[in-house]
Design a protein around this motif. Structure first.
Motif, mmCIF file in Angstrom:
data_model
loop_
_atom_site.group_PDB
_atom_site.id
_atom_site.type_symbol
_atom_site.label_atom_id
_atom_site.label_comp_id
_atom_site.label_asym_id
_atom_site.label_seq_id
_atom_site.Cartn_x
_atom_site.Cartn_y
_atom_site.Cartn_z
ATOM 1 N N GLU A 59 0.814 -1.216 0.000
ATOM 2 C CA GLU A 59 0.000 0.000 0.000
ATOM 3 C C GLU A 59 0.845 1.262 0.000
ATOM 4 O O GLU A 59 0.305 2.364 -0.017
ATOM 5 N N CYS A 60 2.189 1.154 0.028
ATOM 6 C CA CYS A 60 3.016 2.353 0.081
ATOM 7 C C CYS A 60 3.813 2.529 -1.205
ATOM 8 O O CYS A 60 3.963 1.605 -2.002
ATOM 9 N N ASP A 61 4.310 3.753 -1.402
ATOM 10 C CA ASP A 61 5.164 4.066 -2.545
ATOM 11 C C ASP A 61 6.633 4.053 -2.139
ATOM 12 O O ASP A 61 7.510 3.788 -2.956
ATOM 13 N N LEU A 62 6.890 4.377 -0.887
ATOM 14 C CA LEU A 62 8.251 4.363 -0.349
ATOM 15 C C LEU A 62 8.225 3.620 0.976
ATOM 16 O O LEU A 62 7.420 3.929 1.852
ATOM 17 N N LEU A 63 9.110 2.641 1.107
ATOM 18 C CA LEU A 63 9.252 1.882 2.338
ATOM 19 C C LEU A 63 10.553 2.296 3.000
ATOM 20 O O LEU A 63 11.623 2.149 2.419
ATOM 21 N N ILE A 64 10.452 2.853 4.198
ATOM 22 C CA ILE A 64 11.642 3.187 4.983
ATOM 23 C C ILE A 64 11.698 2.176 6.118
ATOM 24 O O ILE A 64 10.819 2.146 6.976
ATOM 25 N N VAL A 65 12.703 1.308 6.084
ATOM 26 C CA VAL A 65 12.860 0.279 7.098
ATOM 27 C C VAL A 65 13.873 0.755 8.128
ATOM 28 O O VAL A 65 14.966 1.201 7.780
ATOM 29 N N LEU A 66 13.499 0.674 9.392
ATOM 30 C CA LEU A 66 14.387 1.027 10.503
ATOM 31 C C LEU A 66 14.831 -0.287 11.129
ATOM 32 O O LEU A 66 13.998 -1.087 11.541
ATOM 33 N N ASP A 67 16.165 -0.505 11.208
ATOM 34 C CA ASP A 67 16.634 -1.815 11.635
ATOM 35 C C ASP A 67 18.082 -1.758 12.092
ATOM 36 O O ASP A 67 18.801 -0.786 11.832
#
Length: 165
Positions: A59-67
């Motif tokens: 459902e998103c255009d940009l995925l920012i993963v915090l890890d």
């Protein structure tokens, strides 16, 4: 929200039972406690959900993963990763996360929508000790990691305001 605003999913991942492996989840908690975000920005605790993350990711255009990221630098180093470097993130190695996040993105692509992905990560001090709190070093560096994540959100058209105390 205008139709040309990208939908941004900020997803903290990791196992909060193993010290710094949970720092992505702790960063989402940090951001939620301190900021209000524009409507195209969604913060999400992805934990170790694996394939169940497909819905929110699609459902998103940009995925920012915090890890937590194993980049070979000193513990506490902050990273911004894209492309082939994504595999330095614990979520992109078949670690304690249920599924390699690369597999999840491949399934999203096969299902018709795979967003651009960026990792904002930190070199962990300890991700093997079973302890629900992140290390003092990671705790100290969390605000710096938050700044990098906020810059990434802003660079893609998202906005945020500090919550009043």
């Amino acid at each position: 929200m205008s139709n040309d605003s990208p939908r941004i999913l900020v997803m903290g991942v990791g196992n909060i039972l193993y010290t710094d492996e949970g720092l992505g989840v702790r960063l989402v908690e940090h951001l939620e406690a301190r900021y209000d975000f524009s409507e195209q920005v969604t913060l999400f605790d992805g934990g170790t959900l694996g394939m169940r993350l497909m819905g929110p990711i699609m459902e998103c255009d940009l995925l920012i993963v915090l890890d937590a990221v194993l980049g070979g630098d000193e513990p506490g180093a902050i990273y911004r990763l894209t492309g082939d470097d994504l595999r330095k993130s614990l979520a992109f190695k078949n670690s304690m996360h249920q599924t390699d996040l690369v597999d999840t993105l491949i399934f999203c692509q096969l299902a018709g929508h795979c967003p651009e992905a960026v990792i904002i990560g930190m070199e962990p001090f300890d991700y093997e000790t079973m302890h629900p709190e992140i290390s003092p070093l990671a705790q100290e560096r969390l605000p710096l990691m938050a700044e990098v994540a906020l810059k990434e959100i802003a660079a893609h058209g998202g906005s945020f305001t500090p919550k009043s105390a």
